[in-house]
Design a protein around this motif. Sequence first.
Motif, short mmCIF file in Angstrom:
data_model
loop_
_atom_site.label_atom_id
_atom_site.label_comp_id
_atom_site.label_asym_id
_atom_site.label_seq_id
_atom_site.Cartn_x
_atom_site.Cartn_y
_atom_site.Cartn_z
N ARG A 135 0.85 -1.19 0.00
CA ARG A 135 0.00 0.00 0.00
C ARG A 135 0.89 1.23 0.00
O ARG A 135 1.71 1.42 0.90
CB ARG A 135 -0.92 0.01 1.23
CG ARG A 135 -1.88 -1.17 1.27
CD ARG A 135 -2.74 -1.12 2.52
NE ARG A 135 -3.57 0.07 2.54
CZ ARG A 135 -4.35 0.40 3.58
NH1 ARG A 135 -4.37 -0.37 4.64
NH2 ARG A 135 -5.08 1.49 3.53
N PHE A 136 0.73 2.05 -1.01
CA PHE A 136 1.58 3.21 -1.16
C PHE A 136 0.86 4.47 -0.69
O PHE A 136 -0.37 4.53 -0.67
CB PHE A 136 1.99 3.36 -2.64
CG PHE A 136 2.84 2.22 -3.14
CD1 PHE A 136 4.19 2.18 -2.85
CD2 PHE A 136 2.27 1.19 -3.86
CE1 PHE A 136 4.97 1.13 -3.31
CE2 PHE A 136 3.04 0.14 -4.32
CZ PHE A 136 4.40 0.10 -4.04
N PRO A 137 1.61 5.48 -0.28
CA PRO A 137 0.98 6.74 0.13
C PRO A 137 0.12 7.31 -0.99
O PRO A 137 0.44 7.19 -2.17
CB PRO A 137 2.17 7.65 0.43
CG PRO A 137 3.31 6.73 0.71
CD PRO A 137 3.08 5.53 -0.16
N ALA A 138 -0.98 7.93 -0.62
CA ALA A 138 -1.90 8.54 -1.58
C ALA A 138 -1.94 10.04 -1.36
O ALA A 138 -1.67 10.52 -0.25
CB ALA A 138 -3.30 7.96 -1.42
N PRO A 139 -2.25 10.80 -2.39
CA PRO A 139 -2.40 12.26 -2.21
C PRO A 139 -3.52 12.55 -1.22
O PRO A 139 -4.39 11.70 -0.97
CB PRO A 139 -2.76 12.75 -3.62
CG PRO A 139 -2.31 11.67 -4.54
CD PRO A 139 -2.46 10.39 -3.79
N PRO A 140 -3.53 13.74 -0.63
CA PRO A 140 -4.60 14.09 0.31
C PRO A 140 -5.97 13.94 -0.32
O PRO A 140 -6.19 14.34 -1.47
CB PRO A 140 -4.31 15.55 0.65
CG PRO A 140 -2.85 15.72 0.39
CD PRO A 140 -2.54 14.82 -0.77
N GLN A 141 -6.88 13.35 0.42
CA GLN A 141 -8.25 13.20 -0.04
C GLN A 141 -9.11 14.40 0.36
O GLN A 141 -10.20 14.60 -0.17
CB GLN A 141 -8.86 11.92 0.52
CG GLN A 141 -8.07 10.66 0.19
CD GLN A 141 -7.94 10.44 -1.31
OE1 GLN A 141 -8.95 10.27 -1.99
NE2 GLN A 141 -6.71 10.45 -1.81
#
Length: 271
Positions: free
Chosen positions: A35-41
């Motif tokens: 699981r990779f970091p995601a941009p802010p939601q």
Amino acid sequence: MRSSPIFIAVVPSFVMLITAVLVSLVLGQPHVQARFPAPPQVLLDTSYKAPSGRTIAVGAGGDLQAALNLAQPGDVIALAPGAMFLGNFTLPKKGGAGWIIVRSAAPDEKLPAPGTRVTPAFGPVMPKIVSLNSNPAVQTAAGAKQYRFIGVEFTAAKSVKMIYSIVAFGGDQRSDTDTPHDLILDRCYIHGHADLTSRRGVLLNSAASAVIDSYVSEIHAAGYDSQAILGFNGRGPFKIVNNFLEGAAENIMFGGADPAIQGLVPSDIEI
């Protein structure tokens, strides 16, 4: 004379056995997808909304804590430019909706325009909130919300040799209910001094909080990490945009300590 060869022979065999066991354990596990970091939601809207309430003027030598206690959502606390407010001040929890603005009483044209980073050169028009001990110059009560500082300087007195946080939004609260939220430092100057051991400039153990167009400097300590901005016990979202940040170890760090709120992970961080 023969014990050394026996030892040498046994050690590689033991290492090979342990390696084989570890490999078999890893290969025997079900496939786990990374699981990779995601941009802010969620992105914070920090646009300025004109206040609807009264203005509480606090001059040099005035009682800042009394003004904070008195203010209601929609009010402005206007602090005299250049005035020093000495002590440790707490942002109380208020009922109702609406922001409380704490700002320099200097005219808008004396401050940088919104969206423009402040510098120490604006110090003469900034009121100065100064801690006289190791506690923050400004901190939050449990559940405090909707405070915005504009054109304010925060520091510690020259006599202070150690401080944990110059500004502390949140702390070791153990629930989301007690977590302060909706807090903004806008065009503010937060700094230590050469003789001050400062662990951090701003503690963001809060929710929905922002540091924008600000200047954080002289944050340093010997023997342990120091950060311009640190957060570990607040969910976010956070907005840290267009700042000068000067921490001896890290400029910005989220994590580094276990949160007091179970399962909390700081998220939705815009930088």
